[in-house]
Design a protein around this motif. Structure first.
Motif: not given
Lengths: 255, 245
Positions: B234, B236-238, B244-245, B240-242
Motif C-alpha cells: 500500500n 508503495r502504491k501511495d 506520477n510524472y 507511486l501515485s504521488k
C-alpha cells in the motif's frame, strides 16, 4: 610447453643458416663463422683493439645511460606531474614540448658538441634528451587520466591538494611513469650506441668498439658487440617489464 | 533534533557555451538526527548534485546548508554510485584511506579496520584488490570506508544500482542492520520505489529537473520489513501515485 618450442624454432634456424651461409661465403670480412664470434663472447675480459674488454666497454656505456637516464627521470617526472596537474603549466609548456619532441635526439649532436664539448657530458646530454620525452609524455598522460571520482573520495575526507597529489595522483600515475621509463630507457640505449659511433664523442663504449672494429674490418667483433648491446637492452627492458607487472598487479593486466 | 537543514537551495550550472542549466530549485528540508531519509527521484533530476552540495563537493548557487552545533566541521561518509574504490589499494588500504587522511595512528587504524571488516563481512579479503571482488563485496568495502571515519552523516548515491536483484536485497538488509547498530543519520538517493520503502523512515519525492520536493511520505513499518506485506504494498502504491510524472 608447446609454445616455448614454437618460439625457439626460428632462432635455431637463423643460427644454423648463419653458419651454413658463412661456410658457403667463406669470407670473414663479410660474415664470420659462429665459432669466431662465440670465442669473443666467452672471453668478455679480453682487451679488444686496445679499447678495453667487452665488459669494460659495456660498463662505460651503461654508466652514460644511467647518468643520462637518471637525469631525464629527475627532471621529467616532476615536470610531467605538475604539467598534468596544473592546467596553466601544461598549457605554458605545451607548444615547446610538442615542437621539440619529434626531433631525433641525434640531430642535437652538433649543437651539444658546441655547447658542452666532447666526452662524458655530451654523451649524457644526448641520452638525457632521448629519455626525457617519453617519460614526460607518459607522466602527463597518467596524471591527466586520474578518475575524478577518486579525487572526490579524497575530498569527502577533507583531503587538501598535497594529500590528493600524494595519495591519488602519484599512485594512479605510477604505472604510466614506469611504462614511460621503459620506453625512455629503450630510446636512451639506442641514442647511446649511435652517439658513441660519432667521431670523437667518447673514446670508449660498445658503440665506439663497434666503430673501431669496422675501421679494420673485424666483423666478428662487430657482431659480438651487437649481441652485447642486444642482450643488455633486453635485460634492462625485462627488468622494467617485471616492475610493471609485479609492482602494479592491482591493474587488470592480462598477459 | 535536526542534524542538517537545507534552506532555499538553488543550483545552476553554466556550461562552456554559457548555457544555464537549473538543476535544483528552491529546495527546503531538514534531516533529523539518526534518521534514514530517502530522496526518490527520476534519473537525471539533480539528486546527485544535491548530495554533492551537502558533502561540500560542490557549492550551491544560492541557499544554505546548516549543520547542528555538534558538527560545525561535519565528517562525511560518502558512498558513491560506482567505481570509487582506489584500485591500487587493497580492501584494507581502501578502508584505511579516510583514517590516514585524518592523521590517525597506525595501530588505531589497524584496530578500527579489524572491527569494520568483520562488521561488513569481509573477513579473509583484507589483502584483495578491488578488481578481485564481486560487485556486492566492493559495495561493502565502500560502506566500510565511509563508516571508518565515524562520520556525522552517511551520504549514499544510488549505491546498489549496478547490482543484481538478489545481491541488492542482501545489501539492503545489511545496510538496515548497520544503520541500527551505528545510529548514523543517512541520506540515501534512489530512483527505486521498492528500495526507498524498504529502507527509509521518510521519503522525499523529487520532481523532474529543476528538482524540488514534490511530496513526502513517512514510513512507520517495523523493521526488518516484509516486501510482500499488504502495508508495504500500500505504501508503495501511495508513493507511486504521488510520483506520477
Amino acid at each position: 610447453m608447446n609454445r616455448r618450442i614454437t618460439k625457439i624454432v626460428l632462432p635455431i634456424v637463423i643460427i644454423i643458416s648463419w653458419e651454413l651461409l658463412a661456410i658457403y661465403i667463406n669470407n670473414p670480412w663479410k660474415l664470420p663463422q659462429l665459432g669466431s664470434v662465440i670465442s669473443i663472447l666467452i672471453h668478455p675480459t679480453n682487451n679488444l683493439l686496445s679499447t678495453g674488454s667487452l665488459i669494460d666497454n659495456s660498463y662505460y656505456s651503461l654508466l652514460r645511460v644511467v647518468l643520462g637516464f637518471g637525469l631525464g627521470c629527475i627532471i621529467s617526472i616532476p615536470l610531467g606531474i605538475v604539467m598534468g596537474w596544473y592546467k596553466l603549466l601544461g598549457d605554458l609548456f605545451d607548444y615547446v614540448i610538442e615542437l621539440l619532441r619529434p626531433i631525433p635526439p641525434l640531430a642535437w649532436i652538433p649543437l651539444i658538441l658546441a655547447w658542452v664539448g666532447l666526452g662524458l657530458r655530451s654523451a649524457v646530454f644526448i641520452i638525457f634528451i632521448g629519455a626525457f620525452f617519453p617519460i614526460l609524455i607518459n607522466t602527463i598522460e597518467g596524471v591527466k587520466s586520474v578518475n575524478s571520482a577518486y579525487i572526490d573520495v579524497a575530498k569527502t575526507f577533507n583531503a587538501k591538494g598535497y594529500d590528493i597529489l600524494k595519495k591519488i595522483v602519484i599512485p594512479h600515475s605510477a604505472p604510466y611513469i614506469i611504462t614511460g621509463m621503459r620506453i625512455g630507457m629503450g630510446i636512451a640505449w639506442m641514442c647511446l650506441v649511435a652517439a658513441e659511433m660519432m667521431p670523437g664523442i667518447a673514446p670508449s663504449g660498445l658503440g665506439y668498439l663497434i666503430w673501431q672494429a669496422n675501421t679494420i674490418g673485424q666483423v666478428s667483433i662487430i657482431i659480438a658487440g651487437i649481441i652485447y648491446i642486444g642482450i643488455i637492452g633486453l635485460v634492462i627492458d625485462r627488468s622494467f617489464k617485471y616492475l610493471e607487472t609485479r609492482q602494479f598487479s592491482w591493474r587488470d593486466v592480462k598477459n | 533534533m535536526n542534524k542538517l537543514e537545507i534552506q532555499q537551495l538553488n543550483k545552476t550550472f553554466v556550461s562552456e557555451k554559457n548555457n544555464k542549466i537549473n538543476v535544483i530549485k528552491d529546495m527546503n528540508f531538514a534531516v533529523k538526527e539518526g534518521e534514514f531519509l530517502c530522496l526518490l527521484g527520476p534519473s537525471g533530476c539533480g539528486k546527485t548534485t544535491l548530495l554533492r552540495i551537502i558533502a561540500n563537493l560542490e557549492n550551491p548557487t544560492s541557499g544554505i546548508v546548516t549543520w547542528d552545533q555538534n558538527s560545525i566541521q561535519p565528517k562525511i561518509g560518502f558512498v558513491f554510485q560506482e567505481h570509487s574504490l582506489l584500485p591500487w589499494r587493497t580492501v584494507y588500504g581502501n578502508i584505511a584511506f579516510g583514517l590516514e587522511l585524518l592523521g590517525k595512528e597506525k595501530e588505531e587504524i589497524q584496530k578500527e579496520i579489524k572491527r569494520l571488516i568483520s562488521f561488513v563481512n569481509l573477513k579473509g579479503f583484507e589483502n584483495s584488490y578491488p578488481r578481485e571482488l564481486s560487485g556486492g563485496m566492493q559495495k561493502r568495502v565502500a560502506i566500510a570506508r565511509a563508516l571508518a571515519v565515524n562520520p556525522d552523516i552517511l551520504l549514499m548515491d544510488e549505491p546498489f544500482v549496478s547490482l543484481d536483484a538478489q545481491t541488492r536485497n542482501t545489501l539492503q538488509k545489511e545496510l538496515v542492520k548497520i544503520w541500527k547498530k551505528t545510529n548514523k543519520t543517512v541520506i540515501f538517493i534512489t530512483h527505486n520505489v521498492d528500495e526507498a520503502v524498504y529502507l527509509s523512515d521518510r521519503v522525499l519525492i523529487l520532481t523532474q529537473r529543476p528538482t524540488s520536493i514534490k511530496a513526502e511520505a513517512n514510513i512507520l513499518l517495523q523493521r526488518p520489513r516484509d516486501r510482500t506485506s499488504i502495508d508495504f504494498i500500500n505504501i508503495r502504491k501511495d508513493i507511486l501515485s504521488k510520483m506520477n510524472y
